[in-house]
Design a protein around this motif. Structure first.
Motif, PDB file in Angstrom:
ATOM      1  N   ASN A 121      52.575  73.203  27.406  1.00 33.64           N
ATOM      2  CA  ASN A 121      51.120  73.376  27.862  1.00 33.64           C
ATOM      3  C   ASN A 121      50.987  72.959  29.423  1.00 33.64           C
ATOM      4  OD1 ASN A 121      48.864  73.641  25.681  1.00 33.64           O
ATOM      5  ND2 ASN A 121      50.470  72.263  24.733  1.00 33.64           N
ATOM      6  N   ALA A 122      51.870  71.940  29.996  1.00 32.02           N
ATOM      7  CA  ALA A 122      51.868  71.618  31.438  1.00 32.02           C
ATOM      8  C   ALA A 122      52.391  72.934  32.244  1.00 32.02           C
ATOM      9  CB  ALA A 122      52.800  70.443  31.579  1.00 32.02           C
ATOM     10  N   THR A 123      53.407  73.438  31.724  1.00 31.34           N
ATOM     11  CA  THR A 123      54.041  74.837  32.261  1.00 31.34           C
ATOM     12  C   THR A 123      53.136  75.929  32.149  1.00 31.34           C
ATOM     13  OG1 THR A 123      56.168  74.097  31.725  1.00 31.34           O
ATOM     14  CG2 THR A 123      56.054  76.118  32.352  1.00 31.34           C
ATOM     15  N   ALA A 124      52.459  76.237  31.095  1.00 30.76           N
ATOM     16  CA  ALA A 124      51.490  77.397  30.903  1.00 30.76           C
ATOM     17  C   ALA A 124      50.473  77.250  32.011  1.00 30.76           C
ATOM     18  CB  ALA A 124      51.302  77.406  29.565  1.00 30.76           C
ATOM     19  N   GLY A 125      49.922  76.077  32.009  1.00 30.96           N
ATOM     20  CA  GLY A 125      48.740  75.731  32.944  1.00 30.96           C
ATOM     21  C   GLY A 125      49.150  75.996  34.450  1.00 30.96           C
ATOM     22  N   GLY A 126      50.371  75.500  34.760  1.00 33.88           N
ATOM     23  CA  GLY A 126      50.724  75.501  36.011  1.00 33.88           C
ATOM     24  C   GLY A 126      51.124  76.809  36.747  1.00 33.88           C
ATOM     25  N   VAL A 127      51.786  77.469  35.854  1.00 31.13           N
ATOM     26  CA  VAL A 127      52.303  78.956  36.112  1.00 31.13           C
ATOM     27  C   VAL A 127      51.182  79.819  36.194  1.00 31.13           C
ATOM     28  CG1 VAL A 127      53.519  80.863  35.152  1.00 31.13           C
ATOM     29  CG2 VAL A 127      54.587  78.796  35.060  1.00 31.13           C
ATOM     30  N   LEU A 128      50.248  79.756  35.359  1.00 26.42           N
ATOM     31  CA  LEU A 128      48.808  80.417  35.517  1.00 26.42           C
ATOM     32  C   LEU A 128      48.166  80.008  36.709  1.00 26.42           C
ATOM     33  CD1 LEU A 128      46.822  82.501  34.286  1.00 26.42           C
ATOM     34  CD2 LEU A 128      46.072  80.401  33.150  1.00 26.42           C
ATOM     35  N   PHE A 129      48.290  78.862  37.150  1.00 24.78           N
ATOM     36  CA  PHE A 129      47.483  78.491  38.371  1.00 24.78           C
ATOM     37  C   PHE A 129      48.162  78.990  39.657  1.00 24.78           C
ATOM     38  CE2 PHE A 129      47.376  75.244  41.694  1.00 24.78           C
ATOM     39  CZ  PHE A 129      45.893  75.260  41.957  1.00 24.78           C
ATOM     40  N   ALA A 130      49.737  78.997  39.730  1.00 20.87           N
ATOM     41  CA  ALA A 130      50.264  79.503  40.663  1.00 20.87           C
ATOM     42  C   ALA A 130      50.031  81.108  40.771  1.00 20.87           C
ATOM     43  CB  ALA A 130      51.632  78.936  40.501  1.00 20.87           C
ATOM     44  N   ALA A 131      50.056  81.689  39.656  1.00 25.06           N
ATOM     45  CA  ALA A 131      49.897  83.102  39.488  1.00 25.06           C
ATOM     46  C   ALA A 131      48.543  83.557  40.223  1.00 25.06           C
ATOM     47  CB  ALA A 131      50.299  83.646  38.100  1.00 25.06           C
TER      48      ALA A 131
ATOM     49  N   MET B 177      46.468  79.506  27.222  1.00 22.77           N
ATOM     50  CA  MET B 177      46.368  78.115  26.455  1.00 22.77           C
ATOM     51  C   MET B 177      46.511  78.154  24.944  1.00 22.77           C
ATOM     52  SD  MET B 177      47.075  76.766  29.004  1.00 22.77           S
ATOM     53  CE  MET B 177      47.655  75.349  28.279  1.00 22.77           C
ATOM     54  N   LEU B 178      45.683  79.169  24.340  1.00 26.11           N
ATOM     55  CA  LEU B 178      45.638  79.413  23.058  1.00 26.11           C
ATOM     56  C   LEU B 178      46.933  79.998  22.473  1.00 26.11           C
ATOM     57  CD1 LEU B 178      43.918  79.789  20.174  1.00 26.11           C
ATOM     58  CD2 LEU B 178      43.286  81.992  20.878  1.00 26.11           C
ATOM     59  N   LEU B 179      47.474  80.919  22.962  1.00 23.61           N
ATOM     60  CA  LEU B 179      48.863  81.367  22.581  1.00 23.61           C
ATOM     61  C   LEU B 179      50.141  80.336  22.689  1.00 23.61           C
ATOM     62  CD1 LEU B 179      48.554  85.063  24.037  1.00 23.61           C
ATOM     63  CD2 LEU B 179      48.661  84.378  21.609  1.00 23.61           C
ATOM     64  N   THR B 180      49.679  79.592  23.713  1.00 25.61           N
ATOM     65  CA  THR B 180      50.970  78.469  23.893  1.00 25.61           C
ATOM     66  C   THR B 180      50.848  77.398  22.981  1.00 25.61           C
ATOM     67  OG1 THR B 180      50.904  78.849  26.389  1.00 25.61           O
ATOM     68  CG2 THR B 180      51.690  76.743  25.349  1.00 25.61           C
ATOM     69  N   PHE B 181      49.583  77.037  22.615  1.00 24.18           N
ATOM     70  CA  PHE B 181      49.272  76.115  21.357  1.00 24.18           C
ATOM     71  C   PHE B 181      49.793  76.542  20.361  1.00 24.18           C
ATOM     72  CE2 PHE B 181      46.473  74.364  18.199  1.00 24.18           C
ATOM     73  CZ  PHE B 181      46.677  73.037  18.242  1.00 24.18           C
ATOM     74  N   ALA B 182      49.226  77.868  19.801  1.00 25.37           N
ATOM     75  CA  ALA B 182      49.573  78.324  18.606  1.00 25.37           C
ATOM     76  C   ALA B 182      51.104  78.580  18.252  1.00 25.37           C
ATOM     77  CB  ALA B 182      49.089  79.747  18.418  1.00 25.37           C
ATOM     78  N   LEU B 183      51.909  79.062  19.162  1.00 23.93           N
ATOM     79  CA  LEU B 183      53.313  79.413  18.953  1.00 23.93           C
ATOM     80  C   LEU B 183      53.860  77.921  19.064  1.00 23.93           C
ATOM     81  CD1 LEU B 183      53.953  82.155  21.646  1.00 23.93           C
ATOM     82  CD2 LEU B 183      54.385  82.195  19.063  1.00 23.93           C
ATOM     83  N   THR B 184      53.454  76.945  19.880  1.00 23.23           N
ATOM     84  CA  THR B 184      54.230  75.790  19.872  1.00 23.23           C
ATOM     85  C   THR B 184      53.944  75.085  18.484  1.00 23.23           C
ATOM     86  OG1 THR B 184      53.818  75.166  22.270  1.00 23.23           O
ATOM     87  CG2 THR B 184      53.892  73.230  20.695  1.00 23.23           C
ATOM     88  N   SER B 185      52.645  75.035  17.766  1.00 25.10           N
ATOM     89  CA  SER B 185      52.448  74.627  16.501  1.00 25.10           C
ATOM     90  C   SER B 185      53.250  75.271  15.421  1.00 25.10           C
ATOM     91  CB  SER B 185      51.067  74.613  16.254  1.00 25.10           C
ATOM     92  OG  SER B 185      50.212  74.031  17.282  1.00 25.10           O
ATOM     93  N   LEU B 186      53.426  76.581  15.365  1.00 22.68           N
ATOM     94  CA  LEU B 186      54.313  77.115  14.330  1.00 22.68           C
ATOM     95  C   LEU B 186      55.670  76.659  14.593  1.00 22.68           C
ATOM     96  CD1 LEU B 186      54.168  79.191  12.278  1.00 22.68           C
ATOM     97  CD2 LEU B 186      54.408  80.968  13.933  1.00 22.68           C
ATOM     98  N   ILE B 187      56.254  76.773  15.688  1.00 23.76           N
ATOM     99  CA  ILE B 187      57.784  76.413  15.888  1.00 23.76           C
ATOM    100  C   ILE B 187      57.813  74.899  15.574  1.00 23.76           C
ATOM    101  CG2 ILE B 187      59.478  76.076  17.654  1.00 23.76           C
ATOM    102  CD1 ILE B 187      58.206  78.750  19.281  1.00 23.76           C
TER     103      ILE B 187
END
Length: 228
Positions: free
Chosen positions: A149-159, A102-112
């Protein structure tokens, strides 16, 4: 053990996320030039690429509010594993994976977002005054943070479900797809993102979660399928 922690790597991933957030703040701090609508007059459609013309330019606050379910619900999904007796002993490890994802997803999203400065679809609506100054939020279309964020959490959950041989692994994948897709659609419907913004958000969130999972799997398990 389907996953392993290596302290230097964990510190490096978390530090990378923090550095990226600092970079995003720095880019935002340097963005002092006033920005106005990139068009004047009624929106005709030719200003936007053919794929994004499939989206909406009418601001729909109800759809935007519904999308918040995915924004918060997706990242919460891995936390639900704390209620399962089988995964509970591994919960400290799961929390590390969750934090990094979640940290990396948020960070990359914010920078982009702060770098791209793409105007949101609703400013192309006829009721938007062309001489109105665009705020930072008005210029945060690319990419969709909600979808990422929704995808990152969902993919991690499934994995995680699949890694621990849970019978519900298939349902976990279906939930991940549903949460990501529904959130992305609602953000487009809300007039907050173009289709390509939502698609990019899904790809980013999925890539970050997938990379974190792969980095933490023992080398002899990386290319081996999970046995149901």
């Amino acid at each position: 053990m389907p996953f392993q922690l290596h302290p230097p790597r964990e510190y490096a991933l978390i530090s990378t996320g923090l550095v990226l957030i600092a970079a995003a703040l720095w880019v935002d701090y340097r963005d002092v030039e006033p920005v106005y609508s990139p068009y004047s007059g009624e929106y005709q459609g030719h200003e936007i690429n053919p794929i994004d013309r499939l989206g909406y330019t009418v601001r729909d606050d109800r759809a935007g509010n519904l999308a918040d379910v995915g924004l918060f619900g997706g990242p919460v999904l891995p936390i639900l594993l704390s209620f399962d007796q089988r995964t509970r002993p591994h919960y400290p490890l799961i929390l590390v994976l969750w934090l990094q994802t979640m940290l990396l997803t948020f960070a990359l999203t914010s920078l982009i977002k702060n770098t791209a400065n793409r105007p949101r679809p609703y400013i192309y609506n006829a009721n938007w005054h062309p001489e109105r100054l665009l705020s930072r939020k008005d210029r945060a279309a690319f990419l969709s943070g909600h979808a990422a964020n929704a995808t990152a959490g969902g993919v991690l959950f499934a994995a995680l479900l699949e890694a621990y041989d849970r019978p519900l692994a298939t349902y976990g994948r279906l939930i991940a797809v549903a949460v990501a897709g529904f959130t992305a659609f609602l953000r487009v419907k809300a007039g907050r993102h173009w289709v390509t913004d939502a698609t990019a958000g899904i790809l980013l969130g999925g890539a970050v979660a997938g990379a974190v999972i792969r980095l933490h799997r023992p080398s002899h398990l990386v290319n081996e399928p999970t046995v149901p």
